[in-house]
Design a protein around this motif. Structure first.
Motif, short mmCIF file in Angstrom:
data_model
loop_
_atom_site.label_atom_id
_atom_site.label_comp_id
_atom_site.label_asym_id
_atom_site.label_seq_id
_atom_site.Cartn_x
_atom_site.Cartn_y
_atom_site.Cartn_z
N GLU A 1 0.85 -1.18 0.00
CA GLU A 1 0.00 0.00 0.00
C GLU A 1 0.89 1.24 0.00
O GLU A 1 1.69 1.44 0.93
N LEU A 2 0.76 2.05 -1.04
CA LEU A 2 1.61 3.22 -1.19
C LEU A 2 1.12 4.40 -0.38
O LEU A 2 1.91 5.23 0.09
N LYS A 3 -0.20 4.50 -0.22
CA LYS A 3 -0.77 5.67 0.44
C LYS A 3 -2.19 5.35 0.90
O LYS A 3 -2.91 4.62 0.22
N GLN A 4 -2.56 5.92 2.03
CA GLN A 4 -3.95 5.88 2.46
C GLN A 4 -4.41 7.30 2.79
O GLN A 4 -3.81 7.97 3.63
N PHE A 5 -5.47 7.73 2.10
CA PHE A 5 -6.14 8.98 2.44
C PHE A 5 -7.35 8.62 3.30
O PHE A 5 -7.97 7.58 3.09
N THR A 6 -7.67 9.47 4.26
CA THR A 6 -8.81 9.20 5.13
C THR A 6 -9.73 10.41 5.16
O THR A 6 -9.29 11.54 5.40
N TYR A 7 -11.02 10.15 4.89
CA TYR A 7 -12.03 11.20 4.87
C TYR A 7 -13.11 10.86 5.89
O TYR A 7 -13.73 9.80 5.82
N ALA A 8 -13.30 11.76 6.83
CA ALA A 8 -14.21 11.50 7.94
C ALA A 8 -15.67 11.51 7.50
O ALA A 8 -16.01 12.04 6.44
N ASP A 9 -16.50 10.92 8.34
CA ASP A 9 -17.96 11.01 8.22
C ASP A 9 -18.53 10.28 7.01
O ASP A 9 -19.43 10.76 6.34
N GLY A 10 -18.03 9.09 6.74
CA GLY A 10 -18.68 8.28 5.71
C GLY A 10 -17.73 7.51 4.83
O GLY A 10 -16.52 7.73 4.83
N ALA A 11 -18.30 6.62 4.04
CA ALA A 11 -17.53 5.74 3.16
C ALA A 11 -17.08 6.46 1.90
O ALA A 11 -17.58 7.54 1.57
N ASN B 1 -3.36 11.11 -14.62
CA ASN B 1 -2.87 11.11 -13.24
C ASN B 1 -3.88 11.58 -12.21
O ASN B 1 -3.54 11.75 -11.05
N THR B 2 -5.14 11.80 -12.62
CA THR B 2 -6.14 12.31 -11.68
C THR B 2 -7.28 11.33 -11.50
O THR B 2 -7.86 10.86 -12.48
N ILE B 3 -7.57 11.02 -10.24
CA ILE B 3 -8.75 10.22 -9.92
C ILE B 3 -9.66 11.05 -9.03
O ILE B 3 -9.23 12.02 -8.40
N LEU B 4 -10.92 10.67 -9.00
CA LEU B 4 -11.91 11.38 -8.20
C LEU B 4 -12.62 10.38 -7.30
O LEU B 4 -13.00 9.29 -7.74
N ALA B 5 -12.77 10.77 -6.03
CA ALA B 5 -13.46 9.94 -5.05
C ALA B 5 -14.71 10.66 -4.58
O ALA B 5 -14.66 11.84 -4.21
N GLY B 6 -15.84 9.97 -4.59
CA GLY B 6 -17.09 10.50 -4.05
C GLY B 6 -17.29 9.96 -2.65
O GLY B 6 -17.33 8.75 -2.44
N PHE C 1 -10.32 15.19 -5.35
CA PHE C 1 -9.48 15.02 -6.53
C PHE C 1 -8.07 14.66 -6.07
O PHE C 1 -7.46 15.39 -5.28
N ILE C 2 -7.54 13.53 -6.58
CA ILE C 2 -6.26 13.00 -6.14
C ILE C 2 -5.30 12.88 -7.33
O ILE C 2 -5.69 12.38 -8.40
N ASP C 3 -4.07 13.33 -7.14
CA ASP C 3 -3.00 13.13 -8.12
C ASP C 3 -2.30 11.82 -7.77
O ASP C 3 -1.65 11.73 -6.72
N ILE C 4 -2.43 10.82 -8.64
CA ILE C 4 -1.85 9.52 -8.31
C ILE C 4 -0.37 9.44 -8.65
O ILE C 4 0.30 8.48 -8.24
N ALA C 5 0.15 10.42 -9.39
CA ALA C 5 1.60 10.44 -9.66
C ALA C 5 2.37 10.89 -8.42
O ALA C 5 3.41 10.33 -8.08
N THR C 6 1.82 11.89 -7.73
CA THR C 6 2.48 12.42 -6.53
C THR C 6 1.81 11.94 -5.24
O THR C 6 2.33 12.20 -4.15
#
Length: 258
Positions: free
Chosen positions: A67-77, A87-92, A100-105
């Motif tokens: 696992e290279l990285k874990q981002f954590t967003y509170a209050d829900g899945a 290089n850009t992904i989007l998480a809802g 919006f996440i840069d997967i290169a950096t």
């Protein structure tokens, strides 16, 4: 790397790889610490992105199995993931934000505050350069993907909107909700509502169109998969346990192979 396979993520945190052309047991590909709600495979980068129940977004290198990285967003899945560019992904997310996440950096680029309730699913429509978000506040939001300005608020459902899909021509948006109904919207006429269909007994979790665009499938909490004519939205078939050996619990996600 994964010819003729499909990946699935489960409540046990395991990402499994299934062979579509043989009835073989699944192969465990990766594991995260959490119930998996969304998956995104970036084949060219050998990366797997997994969103979990508690707001974790896991970026996994499938070559090193690390696992290279874990981002954590509170209050829900993290309910939905999609790639927007190389290089850009989007998480809802369950907190109503789009990340919006840069997967290169492996860094966060932007947070878009869409709703005060969960984003259950979203679409990036390249033709219109729009981002369309289905939310638990009963609404669907349409944003300009360049300026991030709100263009339309689509309302009509009586409960959380769980699923949205666009037909191949891009002229019709179909939404499914916890109110068990499907609604069809005219994209070319400011998303005017065209049709309301009482489709399932309970929540509609997912909608997909067939690769040839002739058919549409819906997945329901009522344990049914339903097949529809994608032109007139007539119901063609119900896949259930009693007649077809279908699922015995809620059907949450569909994948239509070519």
């Amino acid at each position: 790397q994964f010819p003729n396979t499909v990946l699935s993520g489960g409540g046990d945190g395991v990402v499994a790889e299934w062979q579509l052309d043989e009835q073989a047991p699944a192969k465990g590909l990766a594991r995260v610490n959490g119930n998996i709600f969304s998956l995104l495979f970036l084949e060219d980068k050998h990366l797997l992105c997994a969103g979990d129940l508690h707001g974790g977004l896991h970026i996994i290198d499938l070559i090193s199995k690390q696992e290279l990285k874990q981002f954590t967003y509170a209050d829900g899945a993290v309910y939905s993931l999609q790639r927007l560019s190389e290089n850009t992904i989007l998480a809802g997310c369950g907190n109503g934000n789009a990340q919006f996440i840069d997967i290169a950096t492996l860094t966060e680029l932007r947070t878009l505050e869409v709703s005060d309730k969960a984003i259950r699913s979203f679409l990036y429509v390249e033709a219109g350069n729009e981002l369309i978000f289905a939310c638990s506040d009963f609404n669907i939001y349409v944003y300009d993907a360049s300026t991030f300005s709100l263009k339309h608020v689509i309302n009509g459902h009586d409960n959380s909107v769980f699923a949205i899909a666009l037909n191949q021509s891009g002229t019709r948006l179909v939404s499914g909700s916890r109110d068990a109904g499907l609604r069809v919207w005219d994209v070319e006429n400011d998303y005017k509502q065209l049709m309301v269909i009482p489709a399932h007994m309970y929540t509609i979790n997912h909608i997909v169109f067939s690769p040839d665009s002739r058919l549409m499938a819906t997945a329901g909490r009522d344990k049914h998969i339903k097949i529809w004519d994608a032109e007139n939205y007539n119901l063609l078939k119900v896949i259930d346990f009693e007649k077809f050996g279908g699922h015995i619990n809620s059907v949450n996600k569909l994948f239509w192979s070519n």
